[in-house]
Motif scaffolding. Structure first.
Motif, PDB file in Angstrom:
ATOM      1  N   LEU A  32       0.834  -1.206   0.000  1.00 54.92           N
ATOM      2  CA  LEU A  32       0.000   0.000   0.000  1.00 54.92           C
ATOM      3  C   LEU A  32       0.866   1.253   0.000  1.00 54.92           C
ATOM      4  N   ASP A  33       1.945   1.213   0.788  1.00 58.64           N
ATOM      5  CA  ASP A  33       2.854   2.353   0.871  1.00 58.64           C
ATOM      6  C   ASP A  33       3.434   2.693  -0.492  1.00 58.64           C
ATOM      7  N   ALA A  34       3.691   1.649  -1.258  1.00 61.31           N
ATOM      8  CA  ALA A  34       4.341   1.859  -2.558  1.00 61.31           C
ATOM      9  C   ALA A  34       3.358   2.408  -3.592  1.00 61.31           C
ATOM     10  N   ARG A  35       2.094   2.295  -3.320  1.00 55.89           N
ATOM     11  CA  ARG A  35       1.108   2.773  -4.298  1.00 55.89           C
ATOM     12  C   ARG A  35       0.835   4.259  -4.087  1.00 55.89           C
ATOM     13  N   GLU A  36       1.023   5.016  -5.149  1.00 57.94           N
ATOM     14  CA  GLU A  36       0.867   6.472  -5.020  1.00 57.94           C
ATOM     15  C   GLU A  36      -0.575   6.886  -4.799  1.00 57.94           C
ATOM     16  N   ASN A  37      -1.489   5.993  -5.128  1.00 61.27           N
ATOM     17  CA  ASN A  37      -2.910   6.338  -4.988  1.00 61.27           C
ATOM     18  C   ASN A  37      -3.459   6.025  -3.593  1.00 61.27           C
ATOM     19  N   VAL A  38      -2.568   5.654  -2.665  1.00 57.55           N
ATOM     20  CA  VAL A  38      -3.025   5.291  -1.326  1.00 57.55           C
ATOM     21  C   VAL A  38      -2.462   6.255  -0.286  1.00 57.55           C
ATOM     22  N   VAL A  39      -3.313   6.692   0.606  1.00 55.27           N
ATOM     23  CA  VAL A  39      -2.860   7.458   1.767  1.00 55.27           C
ATOM     24  C   VAL A  39      -3.182   6.626   3.006  1.00 55.27           C
ATOM     25  N   ILE A  40      -2.150   6.296   3.794  1.00 54.11           N
ATOM     26  CA  ILE A  40      -2.377   5.542   5.030  1.00 54.11           C
ATOM     27  C   ILE A  40      -2.312   6.518   6.202  1.00 54.11           C
ATOM     28  N   LEU A  41      -3.335   6.530   6.993  1.00 56.27           N
ATOM     29  CA  LEU A  41      -3.387   7.430   8.135  1.00 56.27           C
ATOM     30  C   LEU A  41      -3.493   6.645   9.437  1.00 56.27           C
ATOM     31  N   PRO A  42      -2.366   6.407  10.110  1.00 56.46           N
ATOM     32  CA  PRO A  42      -2.459   5.807  11.444  1.00 56.46           C
ATOM     33  C   PRO A  42      -2.903   6.867  12.444  1.00 56.46           C
ATOM     34  N   ARG A  43      -3.269   6.432  13.641  1.00 58.92           N
ATOM     35  CA  ARG A  43      -3.690   7.346  14.716  1.00 58.92           C
ATOM     36  C   ARG A  43      -4.827   8.254  14.249  1.00 58.92           C
ATOM     37  N   THR A  44      -5.657   7.739  13.393  1.00 53.24           N
ATOM     38  CA  THR A  44      -6.736   8.561  12.834  1.00 53.24           C
ATOM     39  C   THR A  44      -8.067   7.856  13.060  1.00 53.24           C
ATOM     40  N   THR A  45      -8.901   8.472  13.879  1.00 49.65           N
ATOM     41  CA  THR A  45     -10.178   7.871  14.242  1.00 49.65           C
ATOM     42  C   THR A  45     -11.291   8.475  13.393  1.00 49.65           C
ATOM     43  N   ALA A  46     -11.984   7.636  12.642  1.00 46.26           N
ATOM     44  CA  ALA A  46     -13.195   8.102  11.967  1.00 46.26           C
ATOM     45  C   ALA A  46     -14.273   8.140  13.037  1.00 46.26           C
ATOM     46  N   PHE A  47     -14.731   9.356  13.365  1.00 43.21           N
ATOM     47  CA  PHE A  47     -15.661   9.449  14.504  1.00 43.21           C
ATOM     48  C   PHE A  47     -17.070   9.822  14.086  1.00 43.21           C
ATOM     49  N   GLY A  48     -17.232  10.303  12.870  1.00 39.30           N
ATOM     50  CA  GLY A  48     -18.569  10.720  12.447  1.00 39.30           C
ATOM     51  C   GLY A  48     -18.803  10.370  10.993  1.00 39.30           C
ATOM     52  N   TYR A  49     -19.946   9.745  10.752  1.00 37.99           N
ATOM     53  CA  TYR A  49     -20.279   9.336   9.379  1.00 37.99           C
ATOM     54  C   TYR A  49     -21.566  10.056   9.014  1.00 37.99           C
ATOM     55  N   TYR A  50     -21.457  11.027   8.097  1.00 36.82           N
ATOM     56  CA  TYR A  50     -22.591  11.880   7.783  1.00 36.82           C
ATOM     57  C   TYR A  50     -23.080  11.590   6.356  1.00 36.82           C
ATOM     58  N   ASN A  51     -24.007  12.410   5.909  1.00 38.63           N
ATOM     59  CA  ASN A  51     -24.631  12.165   4.609  1.00 38.63           C
ATOM     60  C   ASN A  51     -23.648  12.221   3.449  1.00 38.63           C
ATOM     61  N   HIS A  52     -23.984  11.521   2.400  1.00 37.36           N
ATOM     62  CA  HIS A  52     -23.206  11.520   1.167  1.00 37.36           C
ATOM     63  C   HIS A  52     -21.753  11.135   1.427  1.00 37.36           C
ATOM     64  N   ASN A  53     -21.575  10.130   2.256  1.00 39.13           N
ATOM     65  CA  ASN A  53     -20.226   9.641   2.544  1.00 39.13           C
ATOM     66  C   ASN A  53     -19.262  10.738   2.981  1.00 39.13           C
ATOM     67  N   HIS A  54     -19.783  11.641   3.782  1.00 41.80           N
ATOM     68  CA  HIS A  54     -18.932  12.652   4.401  1.00 41.80           C
ATOM     69  C   HIS A  54     -18.505  12.085   5.758  1.00 41.80           C
ATOM     70  N   VAL A  55     -17.234  11.749   5.872  1.00 44.28           N
ATOM     71  CA  VAL A  55     -16.740  11.109   7.090  1.00 44.28           C
ATOM     72  C   VAL A  55     -15.746  12.048   7.762  1.00 44.28           C
ATOM     73  N   CYS A  56     -15.953  12.295   9.035  1.00 44.93           N
ATOM     74  CA  CYS A  56     -15.034  13.153   9.782  1.00 44.93           C
ATOM     75  C   CYS A  56     -14.096  12.280  10.607  1.00 44.93           C
ATOM     76  N   MET A  57     -12.842  12.615  10.537  1.00 42.38           N
ATOM     77  CA  MET A  57     -11.826  11.830  11.240  1.00 42.38           C
ATOM     78  C   MET A  57     -10.901  12.795  11.976  1.00 42.38           C
ATOM     79  N   VAL A  58     -10.343  12.318  13.072  1.00 46.03           N
ATOM     80  CA  VAL A  58      -9.357  13.135  13.756  1.00 46.03           C
ATOM     81  C   VAL A  58      -8.035  12.373  13.785  1.00 46.03           C
ATOM     82  N   GLU A  59      -7.001  13.046  13.328  1.00 48.48           N
ATOM     83  CA  GLU A  59      -5.662  12.457  13.280  1.00 48.48           C
ATOM     84  C   GLU A  59      -4.841  13.056  14.412  1.00 48.48           C
ATOM     85  N   ARG A  60      -4.267  12.192  15.225  1.00 45.95           N
ATOM     86  CA  ARG A  60      -3.421  12.677  16.312  1.00 45.95           C
ATOM     87  C   ARG A  60      -1.987  12.819  15.789  1.00 45.95           C
TER      88      ARG A  60
END
Lengths: 994, 102, 188
Positions: A238-266
């Motif tokens: 995944l790391d080698a693929r330029e089309n991928v962003v890996i976000l550790p320490r990132t909690t998806a905490f809210g899932y809203y309409n139209h696939n709007h997802v809020c996440m907090v990254e520490r």
């Protein structure tokens, strides 16, 4: 503290990087990769806090974000001063690093000796609903005695008392596929989704490294290799693929309409080397084409007496501490389970050198291959047994267990000595985000769990969060959700469990504290009581007992509570329902939510080009919409009253200079411009000559006054429209709406020019004298340049639109110059004005001056229910135009009914008494309450020019009642006032209308 | 936050838009010829359906154009967006695809 | 008396220096004309007074040789922002009006209304995305794009000149906020 319980080798910790944190003032040692919880366990300390209500000693239950008990106050940057502490951090997710200062909560004087623990003895008082029952009387006592005392006694951490010193940042992102959770399902989904290099994939995980449950596992293999190698391979791919962003320490905490997802990254909490100024957290607002939820599952505790004693942990968590962090949660382990998965813990603990036995609620016949595996490893398994109670106080010292007879009777009791208990009541899929997305849950009897049913958005759940537990299946399920296929051969998992709500016991259930919700101190008997008292819906039980509330939102407790209620009511579990999952999934700091929107970036503060001069000259400012405007210019020793009196007098005797730049301005251009103006305003515009100005009144379609302002005709096809300061955006939208949707045939275009022009108003008898030296190409004489006309030319050598208008009744000009020149022109005029007694005045004086001559302010005299006639402005409403916006409504029955509120003046009996704006008006103050209100005060000022106070009011049929006395509310009661005409000052000399 | 498919700009975030209420309520050609009751209905009465409704939207912080949209008031799904003056497309919520966890 | 144009165009915002790899700089004053015309009324005119009006909605067209001095941003179906040298506004207005005699259109000088910034450097898109919710991927918003949108709590016009080069234009009273917001974002 040293690390007596650290295993000699293994774990995902870096033994070459030792570190220390300060725990309750003591030094706690560990290694990079530790959490505060794993360091506590390494040191042999399980007591990690006091409970919410009873102040019972509590330990570490879990190894993840579902931890309900071990809550710490953390000072993230004690070395940088105050403002870096926050409460209620779960010890299990606080990554250890040098410099961290952590403290336990909710105890006094100390964690070991807590006076509040007396609550545990008083617990009969603190049953479910005890607030409602106990503190009813006397009513007064609630505010002064009961609430303060309860607030102090019960609770979690203390809120910070200083401003958060950290920075927080914000990021919007778009992707084709968002994968939440980087366990085996999430990794497989991300691998599959990102195989197509044109697809943008974001993989977010709340943990510090990808792998999920595989991080706890040292025995499973995938395609014959250790599972951790598979994880490393997947991450590398995944790391080698330029089309991928890996976000550790990132909690998806809210899932809203139209696939709007809020996440907090520490970003920085885990970094000892974080430079000052690095943001602490980043809020991600992701808009995803598709979302894959691979959020895993939560293990259920078992409910038995004293199941909250420190040292009693979830079985998978014991395994995680053993394997991932290489710490021994004790020496003598009893695994209590109704779930096959806990046998892995027993096997791993045995291999780690702990003395292990298993108490299984299930009968041997109901067990799977795990039973033989335990036997083969030489572990004693007590099948068909229950736990009566745990022994010990600040640390578990033993379990009283007994066999369960065929008829449910309790057999002979045995005490098993232990210093650690691993319990498992099975698994609950983490459907929080799915449920937030408004997907419909389905109850699966086989799985004894709510699982995702029908999706409401472009979303799929994969793996344990939809009840798929076997590793091979989990990976295949993840890959499928990611739009691909993966079918590696993995070690078979021990799956399956027997749901147990409360362990069978022969103890008096009404006296036993068997905790369902650890964080809120809700016991099984509390829930029984609630049901007995008639709370049958789980939503009601939740509110009455507080089960499932607070910072963990019942991740570990919900299913036990639900099952318990269903059992008491003898209803199938889905009939009891499940509680609604709402954001956030885990607590989110306010800082992350507001991001940079604080201090000077809280809101844009709109300052006019002349603002620097006003500031340098001591103006007091006031906010008007997003603008800051000079309210008055006090001289030394003056208060607002004195300054405004001086400023208003100067305008009537000499000349005042006023910054009117905030007025909304719209340029209306096109061959049909006059026709458009005819339709939008109540007045007629066709006959207005080029160079002429007119006061325009604008209605909404319902006939109520919407906005007003002076309009100048600059050319046959060009109007310069002004609006109120606050009304500019909505007027523009209103006009554009009609142009585009009702009259698209008109050739008219609108351009906002509010900020193109600085506007300097010169008002007063000397206005012309001030302006004259700087105007060469415009004849300022009355004959050539009468009131309500406009000319273009140059002032001070800069291009100018010069209006002969007045909002004071005095001779007046409004000088419009391109904004960059505003301050220079102002200074030039001000300097020249010194010869003529020029006085800068602010918005307060402007308001007084216009009120003196009876001019209304839309939004002050009007409130959206006022017609032109109510304001006495029916003369501005064309009788001949066939149509304009609002015309038809003006003849609706209610709009012409007698008795409507009308604009009048109010003169207090005591001339220097200033009424409160908004004060109600009544005819008879002696009438019984509720009184009949006949109107209200809209504007009220002390008027130096009138030598008394003046006020405007909207009064029922007010114009017919001029001369009558009414009563106006004051803070002290009522005061008398006489209804008058709404014009208070008779302008002398060359007036606006001369 | 919704993603709204502006007919002129494509998919853009909701914060750029302003909703203007129910669509296809034509302002009468000659308002003065309309009776009080009918004018009252024109001003104040709206259908407020549970399900797909045609609405006016303004891409104010974008291209500045008003357009119409079919939105499901239950799911918030945008079924279609179309330019002002165009007829309401013959579509319902069923055309909005929802994957399933089955 | 002030000579015309003698008054120095005081920058509305003082330059705030950012040490980050992305720089945020106030642009020198430009001539800016809000131009409105119904596409049908253009009647096939592709270029007017050197401004290329053939770009799609939300695009930026600028003659190569002219290094941005006759730039047209198409912000809506009937709306363009024409950018020219600060001292050429009157000439451009006259020339455009002459070219469109008798054709309904609107041309308004808004040079003093708008303030621009350049946002430049690796990761400039991330800085803009700190407050701008639109998709700035190369596919969705390639170089040559321009649109009105939002940055935090302010309305902006965003144009992309290259992968890592944007201009952000806003009304002058929002400029200190926009600049502060962008500089703050560079620090992340």
């Amino acid at each position: 503290m040293s690390q007596p319980f650290r295993r000699p080798s293994g774990g995902r910790i870096d033994r070459s990087r030792p570190l220390a944190v300060t725990f309750n003032g003591k030094r706690l040692e560990g290694f990079a990769g530790d959490t505060v919880a794993s360091m506590l366990i390494a040191s042999g300390q399980h007591l990690a806090g006091r409970s919410f209500k009873y102040h019972r000693p509590r330990g570490i239950l879990s190894h993840g974000s579902d931890e309900p008990s071990a809550l710490l106050s953390v000072d993230w940057r004690a070395d940088r001063g105050p403002g870096y502490r926050d409460p209620n951090n779960r010890a299990s997710v606080v990554e250890a690093r040098d410099g961290l200062v952590v403290n336990t909560q909710n105890h006094w004087p100390s964690l070991e000796t807590d006076i509040g623990a007396v609550n545990d003895l008083l617990s009969p008082v603190f049953v479910a609903g005890f607030y409602y029952k106990t503190f009813m009387w006397p009513r007064k006592f609630w505010d002064r005695v009961y609430e303060p005392v309860i607030r102090k006694a019960a609770g979690l951490g203390e809120a910070p008392d200083v401003k958060d010193a950290d920075r927080y940042s914000n990021r919007h992102a778009h992707c084709d596929v968002l994968v939440v959770g980087a366990g085996p399902a999430g990794l497989a989904a991300a691998l599959a989704a990102s195989a197509d290099g044109t697809k943008r994939v974001i993989l977010a995980d709340e943990g510090s490294e990808p792998g999920g449950a595989l991080l706890n596992d040292t025995t499973a293999t995938i395609d014959g290799r250790p599972a951790k190698e598979w994880v490393a391979g997947a991450v590398a791919t995944l790391d080698a693929r330029e089309n991928v962003v890996i976000l550790p320490r990132t909690t998806a905490f809210g899932y809203y309409n139209h696939n709007h997802v809020c996440m907090v990254e520490r970003i920085s909490d885990h970094r000892a080397d974080a430079p000052e100024g690095l943001a602490r957290e980043r809020l991600w607002q992701v808009r995803a084409g598709e979302v894959v939820l691979a959020t895993g599952s939560h293990e259920r505790p078992l409910v038995f007496e004293n199941n909250d004693r420190p040292g009693i942990m979830l079985a998978e968590s014991v395994r995680a501490y053993l394997n991932r962090w290489a710490v021994l949660p004790g020496n003598e382990l009893v695994v209590v389970t109704s779930s096959a998965s806990a046998y892995r813990t027993a096997l791993d603990a045995k291999a780690a050198g702990m003395r292990v036995s298993i108490v299984d609620i299930r009968l041997e016949a109901d067990c799977g291959p795990e039973f033989a595996a335990a036997k083969d490893a030489g572990i004693t398994v007590r099948s068909g047994h229950t736990v009566i109670r745990a022994l010990g106080k600040k640390r578990v010292t033993g379990l009283v267990v007994s066999p369960i007879g065929r008829d449910g009777t309790i057999g002979e009791k045995t005490t098993l000595a232990c210093d650690c208990v691993a319990m498992s009541g099975g698994w609950t899929p983490s459907v929080h985000l799915f449920s937030q997305s408004r997907g419909k849950l389905r109850f699966d009897v086989e799985l004894d769990a709510f699982v995702p049913g029908t999706s409401a958005q472009a979303e799929r759940s994969a793996g344990a969060c939809r009840g798929v537990y076997d590793l091979t299946e989990v990976i295949a399920d993840g890959a499928k959700a990611g739009g691909g296929e993966l079918a590696p051969e993995a070690t078979a998992s021990f799956t399956g469990f027997q749901p147990v709500r409360v362990l069978p016991t022969d103890a008096d259930a009404s006296k036993v504290k068997a905790f369902v919700d650890f964080q809120n101190d809700v016991t099984a008997k509390d829930i029984r009581l609630a049901v007995r008292e008639g709370f049958e819906s789980i939503e009601h039980v939740k509110r009455y007992t507080t089960t499932g509330m607070a910072t963990d939102q019942g991740k570990t407790s919900n299913m036990n509570a639900l099952g318990l209620v269903a059992g008491i009511l003898d209803r199938p579990l889905p009939a009891v329902g499940t509680t609604t999952f709402r954001p956030p999934y885990t607590p989110v700091s306010f800082g992350a939510l507001i991001g940079p929107a604080r201090d000077e970036l809280f809101d844009p503060v709109r300052k006019t080009p002349i603002d620097p001069w006003a500031e340098a000259n001591g103006a007091v400012f006031e906010p008007v919409a997003l603008w800051r405007r000079a309210k008055y210019f006090p001289r030394v020793g003056e208060d607002m009253h004195a300054a405004v009196a001086r400023e208003t007098r100067a305008v009537r005797t000499h000349v005042g200079i006023f910054d009117a730049s905030t007025l909304g301005k719209i340029e209306v251009i096109g061959p049909d411009a006059a026709e458009f103006m005819n339709r939008i305003y109540t007045n007629a515009w066709t006959k207005l000559k080029t160079g002429g100005c007119r006061y325009g009144l604008m209605l909404r379609e319902d006939g109520f006054v919407y906005d007003d302002g002076v309009v100048a005709r600059l050319a046959e096809d060009r109007f310069h429209v002004t609006t109120t300061t606050g009304g500019a955006p909505r007027v523009m939208r209103h006009m554009e709406d009609y142009l585009q949707t009702e009259w698209p045939d008109l050739d008219v275009f609108l351009t906002s020019i509010t900020e193109q022009w600085a506007v300097i108003a010169l008002q007063g008898p000397n206005a012309r004298k001030v302006l004259d030296p700087f105007v060469t190409d415009i004849d300022l004489t009355e004959a050539a340049f009468p009131h309500m006309t406009v000319k273009t030319g140059y002032v001070c050598g800069v291009p100018c639109r010069l209006f002969r208008v007045s909002f004071t009744g005095e001779l007046g000009f409004e000088v419009n110059v391109p904004a960059d020149y505003g301050e220079a022109v102002w200074k030039t005029l001000y300097e020249e004005g010194q010869k003529h007694g020029i006085t800068p005045y602010g918005t307060e004086a402007m308001h007084v001056l216009r009120a003196e001559v009876g001019y209304v302010v839309v939004g002050q005299e009007t409130d959206g229910t006022v017609t032109p006639d109510d304001l006495g402005l029916s003369g501005l409403v064309s009788k001949v135009k066939p149509d304009f916006v609002g015309k038809r409504s003006l003849t609706r029955p209610d709009m012409i009914a007698a008795g409507r509120r009308q604009l009048v003046g109010l003169l207090t009996k005591t001339p220097d008494e200033v009424l409160d704006e908004g004060a109600q008006v009544v005819d008879d103050p002696a009438q019984p309450i509720p009184m009949k209100m006949i109107g209200h005060v809209t504007s009220s000022y002390a008027s130096s020019n009138c030598g008394r106070s003046i006020a405007m009011a909207m009064i029922d049929a007010g114009r017919e009642r001029i001369g009558e006395t009414v009563f106006v509310t004051t803070p002290a009661g009522f005061t008398e006032a006489v209804i008058s005409n709404a014009v208070f000052y008779d302008v002398k000399g060359e007036t606006a209308d001369a | 936050m919704l993603l709204i498919d502006c007919p002129y700009c494509g998919k853009r975030p909701e914060v750029e838009f302003h909703c203007g209420g129910e669509a296809h309520i034509a302002r009468p050609e000659t308002p003065t010829a309309v009776g009080d009751a009918d004018w009252g209905s024109f001003l104040y009465y709206r259908t407020n359906p549970k399900g797909v409704q045609a609405e006016r939207w303004l891409h104010g912080h974008g291209c500045g154009r008003w357009f119409n949209a079919l939105r499901d008031t239950v799911s918030d799904a945008f079924v279609a967006t179309y330019e002002m003056g165009k007829p309401r497309p013959d579509r319902d919520a069923a055309t909005a695809s929802t994957p399933s966890n089955a | 008396m002030l000579e015309r144009n003698l008054a120095r165009r005081a920058p509305t915002v003082s330059p705030l220096v950012s040490e980050a790899s992305v720089t945020v700089r106030p642009l020198d004053p430009q001539g800016r004309l809000a131009f409105r015309i119904k596409p049908a009324a253009l009647a096939g005119r592709g270029t007017i007074d050197g401004f290329d009006l053939t770009g799609a909605i939300n695009s930026r067209t600028s003659p190569e040789a002219d290094s941005g001095m006759r730039t047209a941003l198409r912000l809506g179906p009937d709306e363009w922002m024409l950018i020219t040298a600060a001292d050429e506004v009157d000439e451009r207005c006259e020339a455009i009006s002459a070219a469109l005699t008798g054709v309904p259109h609107s041309l308004v000088d808004v040079s003093h209304r708008d303030v621009g910034f350049s946002v430049e450097g690796p990761g400039a898109d991330v800085v803009v995305n700190a407050g701008c919710p639109i998709d700035l991927a190369a596919k969705a918003f390639p170089a040559g794009s321009a649109t009105r949108t939002i940055l935090g709590k302010a309305e902006i016009v965003l144009a992309r000149l290259a992968a890592d080069r944007f201009t952000v234009t806003t009304w002058r009273t929002f400029a200190p906020y926009v600049q502060g917001f962008l500089v703050e974002a560079t620090r992340s």
